[in-house]
Design an enzyme around this catalytic site. Sequence first.
Site, PDB file in Angstrom:
ATOM      1  N   CYS A  72       0.896  -1.157   0.000  1.00 55.60           N
ATOM      2  CA  CYS A  72       0.000   0.000   0.000  1.00 55.60           C
ATOM      3  C   CYS A  72       0.925   1.194   0.000  1.00 55.60           C
ATOM      4  O   CYS A  72       1.599   1.463   1.000  1.00 55.60           O
ATOM      5  CB  CYS A  72      -0.912   0.028   1.220  1.00 55.60           C
ATOM      6  SG  CYS A  72      -1.902   1.544   1.247  1.00 55.60           S
ATOM      7  N   CYS A  98      -0.302   4.062   2.688  1.00 50.51           N
ATOM      8  CA  CYS A  98      -0.311   3.828   4.133  1.00 50.51           C
ATOM      9  C   CYS A  98      -0.113   2.339   4.408  1.00 50.51           C
ATOM     10  O   CYS A  98       0.985   1.831   4.221  1.00 50.51           O
ATOM     11  CB  CYS A  98      -1.571   4.367   4.786  1.00 50.51           C
ATOM     12  SG  CYS A  98      -3.076   4.021   3.890  1.00 50.51           S
ATOM     13  N   SER A  99      -1.122   1.637   4.805  1.00 53.78           N
ATOM     14  CA  SER A  99      -0.892   0.246   5.199  1.00 53.78           C
ATOM     15  C   SER A  99      -2.114  -0.628   4.945  1.00 53.78           C
ATOM     16  O   SER A  99      -2.353  -1.574   5.685  1.00 53.78           O
ATOM     17  CB  SER A  99      -0.519   0.199   6.681  1.00 53.78           C
ATOM     18  OG  SER A  99      -1.530   0.824   7.443  1.00 53.78           O
ATOM     19  N   CYS A 100      -2.886  -0.353   3.917  1.00 56.39           N
ATOM     20  CA  CYS A 100      -4.051  -1.182   3.615  1.00 56.39           C
ATOM     21  C   CYS A 100      -3.587  -2.628   3.384  1.00 56.39           C
ATOM     22  O   CYS A 100      -2.593  -2.868   2.705  1.00 56.39           O
ATOM     23  CB  CYS A 100      -4.783  -0.658   2.384  1.00 56.39           C
ATOM     24  SG  CYS A 100      -5.428   1.014   2.631  1.00 56.39           S
TER      25      CYS A 100
END
Length: 219
Positions: free
Chosen positions: A120, A123-125
């Site tokens: 991602c 961010c951190s999906c």
Amino acid sequence: MSSGHHHEDDHHHDHHHGSLTHSHLPSDPVLRVKAIETLLTQKGLVDPAALDALIDAYQNRIGPQIGAKIIALAWSDPDFRAELLRDATKVIGDMGFTGLQGEHIVAVENTDDVHNVVVCTLCSCYPWSILGIPPVWYKSEAYRSRVVIDPRGVLSEFGVDIVPEKQVRVWDSTAEIRYLVIPQRPHGAQDLSVEQLAALVTRDSMVGTGLPKTLGEAT
Ligand code: FE
């Protein structure tokens, strides 16, 4: 529409995040959960017992073992594999594993010609519902920026060396679409049971930064 998108020249990243999850909270998941819990409890918005149940689910019940089971089924049942590739959201939902925010899951399969890796960039999906809590490196700036520019170099640092003839595809997750890599079944594993196959599937192999265990490594 199950193809999602992967990195070519142009990059669309529709990001809609919940207001609580991203902006003012620590990045470590445990601290983050604690911060959210304190905030919500102080405001009288949640029952701490309900939160405990949620935390228990993510720590003890939801984890990469769910993804591993899905991969093992795909390795042993061609019809399941075809359905998973066609509509992973439905297949995984039918098994009872749905994301908290109803995000779509797209399965991409590694072959002799293609290796897939997931990131991602913003961010951190991550497909929490089937892989559990994302590893720290997945959320790091270094991984997120570099895997797009130099996927082979980054994979090599993970110990995964992709031969030049093989294409590497980088899939950029969003809040709406999360990717699950179906790794290649290890050689000699065709006669194993689903349980035995699941034991070969590592978390990183489902993100594309690792490979499944070999039969020798499994024991
Ligand atoms: Fe994200």
